[in-house]
Enzyme design. Structure first.
Site, short mmCIF file in Angstrom:
data_model
loop_
_atom_site.label_atom_id
_atom_site.label_comp_id
_atom_site.label_asym_id
_atom_site.label_seq_id
_atom_site.Cartn_x
_atom_site.Cartn_y
_atom_site.Cartn_z
N ASP A 1 97.72 36.48 60.96
CA ASP A 1 96.79 35.78 61.84
C ASP A 1 97.05 36.17 63.30
O ASP A 1 98.16 35.99 63.80
CB ASP A 1 96.96 34.26 61.64
N ASP B 1 104.81 48.47 51.86
CA ASP B 1 103.39 48.69 51.58
C ASP B 1 102.51 48.32 52.77
O ASP B 1 101.31 48.13 52.62
CB ASP B 1 102.98 47.87 50.35
N ILE C 1 102.62 45.56 54.30
CA ILE C 1 102.41 44.11 54.30
C ILE C 1 103.76 43.41 54.44
O ILE C 1 104.67 43.62 53.61
CB ILE C 1 101.77 43.63 52.97
N HIS D 1 93.08 36.05 60.65
CA HIS D 1 92.68 34.68 60.95
C HIS D 1 91.60 34.23 59.97
O HIS D 1 90.46 34.69 60.05
CB HIS D 1 92.18 34.59 62.38
N ASP E 1 108.99 45.64 57.14
CA ASP E 1 108.17 45.74 55.92
C ASP E 1 109.04 45.68 54.67
O ASP E 1 108.64 45.11 53.64
CB ASP E 1 107.34 47.04 55.96
N ASP F 1 110.80 42.29 52.21
CA ASP F 1 110.35 41.64 50.97
C ASP F 1 110.63 42.51 49.75
O ASP F 1 110.20 42.19 48.64
CB ASP F 1 108.85 41.29 51.07
N SER G 1 90.74 27.22 60.77
CA SER G 1 90.91 27.34 62.23
C SER G 1 90.68 25.96 62.86
O SER G 1 91.36 25.00 62.49
CB SER G 1 89.97 28.41 62.77
#
Ligand code: NAG
Ligand code: NAG
Ligand code: NAG
Ligand code: NAG
Ligand code: NAG
Ligand code: NAG
Ligand code: NAG
Ligand code: NAG
Ligand code: NAG
Ligand code: NAG
Ligand code: NAG
Ligand code: NAG
Length: 532
Positions: free
Chosen positions: A406, A271, A273, A446, A264, A267, A195
């Site tokens: 993030d 899932d 992610i 983050h 989603d 990729d 950060s």
């Protein structure tokens, strides 16, 4: 072989690179008395050394002087450590408080940790983590105490400390302390931060390339003035909770699901992610009121707000200020940026550092302000130099990572910097690989946490292994000392995010510009994914 020598070997398969660091046969008693005797031996310009203190392994160290806004007033220390605390004046009206944690099991390595936000807080957890790995560790308070930027007001010296001087001073002084205490210079020096700490790592790489041999910089807050403007535009555009443009907090999970529905699978695997948010161009129009005649929907002004949040921010003459918020982060962002409240760091930066005006109103933020902040750019805090040739030439290494969920610093900004370096230096990724590598850590918020395999050794609470394949800090050590660079970083997802419950799955996070793609099999197996 002493434990510190074993620690040296935490870099897998090192052949006998041992440092007889704390005098070959020194006992713990000698270590303690050396710690007690260190203060008068330190002759540091502009410094007042407060105390030294032996801290036995397992101590729950009490920190009564710690500013309450900085976190808990204690830290568990897992290794025998000599703690040194001091003040170093940086001008006649500014200075840093700093500490050094000097472990008995020293590996010959020096390390500095960084700070966060606009604070003001010594990261005792980072110090405990890295000292336990045998690094002589330092951290400063970045020139002021506490988590706010109030100390910047009417004092540019404090701003200068925050921009670069506290970190660099801490490193110079810290190396001197380490040298005096151990009676020999460190062999290699490292940096670990995220950060604002990520920005500090790049500031060092850009302006003080001699300071470190290896830098781990996460989620960097570089392009700092512009980041502060961008952080403020959510409140300006969304308004407060009564504004027709405001999207209620409890609606963001609906938007998150709509985003996953659209992105989603990009990729190759559903899932929850999004491996590569850059591929996701979210369209919220399906949630519009009237489209399906539902009551639970977004009005036209709310759709417009969502559009703005997921679009780049432009300034005067159409100049890019900062990239969009990347899709996937919204459940957390609803509690950070999309709250109907001003964002505190933006307020602090504009009121105390840019305008010196305590009445500055965040609802008036506009492109003139963006330009004013970027032009004032106090002490070049922007941290956006694209020329890293000094780092390259001296053989230092930079490991840059960024969580792809993030909710505070858009993950889109990190590839923008990488490309800026690539263009400035005229080097293709294969050439940058020699000294600068960037990893996108999917499912990671983050700096740490998140829905995916976010555990990569980046802080004391995110360590599955010291294996350099799974730990950004030991990875950079191996890169610096053995010349073996990381190709990917294996992240771990713990069951229910609880280490004691064991590993749910692991996933290898790819080095930019590669992206993670599902190639078939059990998605919880590393081999089911490929960097392409
Ligand atoms: C450590 O102790 C051993 C045995 O007592 C001795 O042979 C050796 O020279 C000592 N090493 C150092 C560095 O003092
Ligand atoms: C350390 O001390 C604090 C305050 O005394 C306490 O709240 C905390 O639980 C302790 N931590 C451990 C691990 O003992
Ligand atoms: C900042 O905190 C340190 C303790 O970490 C304390 O010694 C120092 O006096 C504080 N400085 C100010 C200006 O409050
Ligand atoms: C450090 O070394 C001592 C012996 O020299 C050992 O007792 C202790 O467990 C070691 N600490 C760590 C964290 O490895
Ligand atoms: C000591 O402080 C003065 C200003 O008060 C500064 O000019 C000088 O560079 C400082 N020395 C070091 C080593 O930081
Ligand atoms: C502090 O230093 C500045 C120049 O660096 C000088 O102008 C000012 O008078 C000094 N203030 C005090 C109180 O010594
Ligand atoms: C603690 O931090 C807050 C926020 O930065 C600050 O306002 C306050 O003055 C600090 N307290 C002390 C005693 O330094
Ligand atoms: C909410 O925003 C409106 C302008 O959109 C402003 O007039 C009003 O004062 C704000 N309310 C609060 C509590 O800030
Ligand atoms: C509206 O209908 C479209 C098409 O059937 C669908 O994709 C979308 O999810 C619906 N939106 C809502 C809010 O139900
Ligand atoms: C910051 O924003 C200004 C516009 O206000 C723009 O000109 C400048 O290029 C931006 N800098 C970075 C590093 O993005
Ligand atoms: C921004 O707002 C200020 C008043 O607060 C105004 O003077 C300025 O013209 C505005 N800039 C733009 C680009 O609208
Ligand atoms: C994980 O959490 C869920 C819900 O929070 C709970 O139902 C489940 O039992 C937990 N699993 C373990 C292994 O504790």
């Amino acid at each position: 072989m002493k434990i510190r020598d074993l620690l040296w070997l935490f870099v897998a398969n090192t052949t006998c690179a041992t440092y007889p660091a704390y005098g070959g046969n020194d006992t713990l008693e000698e270590f303690k008395s050396d710690c007690a005797a260190i203060v008068p031996k330190l002759h540091i310009e502009n410094a007042t050394v407060y105390f030294s203190q032996f801290v036995a392994a397992g101590t729950n160290l009490s920190l009564p002087d710690r500013n309450v806004t900085c976190g808990v007033p204690y830290q568990v220390i897992s290794t025998d450590t000599c703690r040194v605390a001091l003040y170093v004046a940086t001008s006649n009206r500014s200075g840093i408080n700093m500490e050094a944690f000097l472990p008995a099991n020293w590996t010959g390595r020096f390390l500095s940790t960084g700070n966060g936000g606009v604070g003001g807080c010594i990261g005792y957890d980072d110090m405990a983590y890295t000292a336990s790995l045998g690094f002589a560790t330092v951290c400063t308070n970045n020139g002021h105490n506490g988590s706010s930027g109030g100390a910047f007001y009417n004092n540019p010296e404090v701003v200068e400390d925050f921009a670069y001087r506290a970190m660099h001073t801490g490193v110079v002084v810290g190396k001197e302390i380490s040298n005096t205490f151990y009676g020999e210079p460190h062999k290699k020096s490292y940096y670990l931060g995220c950060s604002t700490g990520g920005r500090q790592g790049f500031k060092e790489a850009q302006d003080f390339p001699e300071d470190f041999d290896g830098i781990v910089a996460g989620a960097p807050a570089f392009a700092f003035n512009n980041l502060s403007s961008w952080s403020g535009h959510f409140y300006k555009d969304g308004g407060n909770a009564t504004a027709p443009t405001f999207v209620p907090t409890d609606y963001w999970p609906v938007i998150h699901q709509d985003i996953l529905d659209q992105c989603d699978a990009l990729d190759g695997y559903v899932d929850g992610i999004i491996e590569d948010p850059l591929l996701c161009n979210y369209d919220p129009s399906g949630l519009a009121c009237g489209a399906n005649g539902t009551a639970h929907c977004l009005t036209r002004p709310q759709i417009e707000t969502v559009h703005k949040y997921f679009s780049p921010l432009y300034g005067l003459n159409g100049s890019l200020v900062y990239p969009r918020m990347q899709p996937g982060s919204e459940i957390q962002a609803a509690y950070i940026y999309y709250t109907g409240q001003p964002f505190p760091y933006t307020m602090d930066w504009y009121r105390y550092a840019i305008y010196n005006d305590l009445t500055w109103n965040p609802l008036t933020l506009n492109a003139t302000d963006y330009a004013n902040a970027a032009n004032k750019n106090p002490f070049n805090i922007e941290t956006w130099k694209g020329d890293l040739s000094a780092v390259k030439e001296r053989g230092a290494k930079i490991l840059h990572y960024h969580g792809q969920m993030d909710a505070i610093i858009s993950s889109d900004n990190s590839p923008r910097y990488y490309e800026h370096v690539s263009k400035t230096m005229g080097l293709a990724p294969e050439q940058l690989d020699e000294f600068y590598r960037f990893f996108r850590i999917s499912g990671t918020s983050h700096c740490a946490g998140g829905d995916g395999a976010s555990v990569i050794g980046q802080n004391i609470n995110s360590v599955e292994s010291l294996d350099p394949n799974q730990n950004v800090l030991t990875a950079v050590v191996k890169w610096v000392e053995e010349g073996i660079a990381p190709e990917s970083i294996i992240g771990t997802k713990w069951v229910n995010d609880t280490q004691s419950l064991g590993v749910d799955y692991q996933r290898a996070h790819c080095k930019w510009p590669k992206r993670n793609t599902f190639v078939g099999g059990n998605a919880k197996e590393i081999g089911a994914w490929k960097c392409v």
